[in-house]
Design an enzyme around this catalytic site. Sequence first.
Site, PDB file in Angstrom:
ATOM      1  N   TRP A   1       0.868  -1.192   0.000  1.00  0.00           N
ATOM      2  CA  TRP A   1       0.000   0.000   0.000  1.00  0.00           C
ATOM      3  C   TRP A   1       0.899   1.235   0.000  1.00  0.00           C
ATOM      4  CZ3 TRP A   1      -1.944   2.571   4.964  1.00  0.00           C
ATOM      5  CH2 TRP A   1      -2.877   3.575   4.676  1.00  0.00           C
TER       6      TRP A   1
ATOM      7  N   ASP B   1      -1.060  -6.005   9.014  1.00  0.00           N
ATOM      8  CA  ASP B   1      -1.949  -4.882   8.713  1.00  0.00           C
ATOM      9  C   ASP B   1      -3.234  -5.462   8.105  1.00  0.00           C
ATOM     10  OD1 ASP B   1      -3.154  -2.563   8.117  1.00  0.00           O
ATOM     11  OD2 ASP B   1      -1.779  -1.934   6.526  1.00  0.00           O
TER      12      ASP B   1
ATOM     13  N   LYS C   1     -13.227  -0.543   5.583  1.00  0.00           N
ATOM     14  CA  LYS C   1     -13.728  -1.242   4.388  1.00  0.00           C
ATOM     15  C   LYS C   1     -14.792  -2.270   4.756  1.00  0.00           C
ATOM     16  CE  LYS C   1      -9.995   0.763   3.104  1.00  0.00           C
ATOM     17  NZ  LYS C   1      -9.205   1.134   2.017  1.00  0.00           N
TER      18      LYS C   1
HETATM   19  C1  LIG Z   1      -3.148  -2.328   3.338  1.00  0.00           C
HETATM   20  C2  LIG Z   1      -3.830  -1.145   3.925  1.00  0.00           C
HETATM   21  N1  LIG Z   1      -3.581  -0.831   5.199  1.00  0.00           N
HETATM   22  C3  LIG Z   1      -4.166   0.210   5.784  1.00  0.00           C
HETATM   23  C4  LIG Z   1      -5.057   1.000   5.088  1.00  0.00           C
HETATM   24  C5  LIG Z   1      -5.644   2.169   5.812  1.00  0.00           C
HETATM   25  O1  LIG Z   1      -6.985   2.129   5.906  1.00  0.00           O
HETATM   26  P1  LIG Z   1      -7.804   3.156   6.793  1.00  0.00           P
HETATM   27  O2  LIG Z   1      -8.691   3.851   5.852  1.00  0.00           O
HETATM   28  O3  LIG Z   1      -8.509   2.297   7.742  1.00  0.00           O
HETATM   29  O4  LIG Z   1      -6.868   4.086   7.445  1.00  0.00           O
HETATM   30  C6  LIG Z   1      -5.345   0.727   3.749  1.00  0.00           C
HETATM   31  C7  LIG Z   1      -6.236   1.564   3.001  1.00  0.00           C
HETATM   32  O5  LIG Z   1      -6.288   1.629   1.807  1.00  0.00           O
HETATM   33  C8  LIG Z   1      -4.724  -0.390   3.164  1.00  0.00           C
HETATM   34  O6  LIG Z   1      -4.951  -0.721   1.900  1.00  0.00           O
END
Ligand SMILES: Cc1ncc(COP(=O)(O)O)c(C=O)c1O
Length: 440
Positions: free
Chosen positions: A170, A251, A287
Amino acid sequence: MKPKPRINIIMWRFMGSRLTSSTRCMSTSTKALCRFGWWDRVSPAAKDPITGVTEAFLADTNPHKINLGVGAYRDDEGKPVVLQCVRNAEAKIAGCDFINVGRESNATAVGSKLVEESVKLAYGKDANVVKEGTFAGLQALSGTGACRLFAEFQRRFHPESPIYFPDPTWSNHPNIWRDAQVPVRTFQYYHPVSKGLNFAALMDDIKNAPDASFFLLHPCAHNPTGVDPTAEQWREISYQFKVKSHFPFFDVAYQGFASGDLDMDAQAIRIFLEDGHLIGCAQSFAKNMGLYGHRVGCLSVLCADAKQAVAVQSQLQQIARAMYSNPPIHGLLLVSTILSDPETKALWVKEVKVMANRIQQMRSTLRESLEKLASPLNWEHITNQVGMFCFSGLTADQVDRLVREFHIYLTRDGRMSMAGVTTSNVSYLANAIHEVTRYN
Ligand SMILES: Cc1ncc(COP(=O)(O)O)c(C=O)c1O
């Protein structure tokens, strides 16, 4: 000896506001002195690749436009969804005395409930760590906030240790750890030819990293590739982590989106748990509950014993306190209601499955459509990959053509958010992909 009085610019400014008309001329030169170019060296920051895609999509007026950039769920009409379990939780907390709940002691209790339920979701409701309470946990500002808290914690207690990210990962991971002054490295993950996992290279990098390194792992629905290790491969990874004393930091941003089953999607975490690792875990409900704007997440860190858990907990709290004190309470109440009320939770479990199934269905339809068009390329990876994203293999030039000629928006690495694909746009998308790839 008496120190010489020093008049600095701030004092001059203060005095300037009290000057009488006879001393105004002095204040004019003071003003010139104060006009220091504080922000002259600041140039615009690079645009976030994902935000840039959304902005371009919104500015496009073409009726056929498709947004495959954003990693949030959309229904089959391309609309954001408010889950029924969220509506039910909202109704349940409607009568709640927010002023009272928001008081410090009550907020802490609700936060603890959220942490307890999140930890069960990640490690399993019957896990010893849950029963024994040998973990530190904190409600965090969604997944990003949980990662940021951990990055800060890592730097405080292991300032020399880098963190290894899968390549690719990410796009915000490197920003988060870099801002916490943690050295950032990568380990091999994706195989561009097979569009699957480069397991041998991944294992080599784990073996070759210095002992006791931090590794960030996506336990399911890897972003951006949609490529996850199998259970057997996770076992091998876990074993090698033991040999090397590496620290696994999971994560979990898409629990439920890979298989449609929340427990199945936590299997990597559970395998590491069974093997006796201490684990860190960032969880997001953005999500899988569709609560992006509420910023609800959880950071947990497993500890050797209850005493250590108390110490780690207090350090995490101190870090959060200095960053943002406490998170907002409304989203927290929604999530803890959904997770702790059996009926609402059962509904959520069903709704997660519906979302995952729709995405899976779109994968199959897109692949079939490309095959029907007699595409010369192999599109098996569309259905082999899992979760919200498909790492299509499209080149940056092909993506540019999709944008320019077909008003289809995605990041230039070829990542497509399958949530943006619907029954009504999938054949338009397949045709466009076929057009930009057929002569390669
Ligand atoms: C792998 C990953 N980790 C963390 C996040 C962060 O998500 P949040 O919107 O909950 O901060 C995302 C969001 O796209 C993600 O794809």
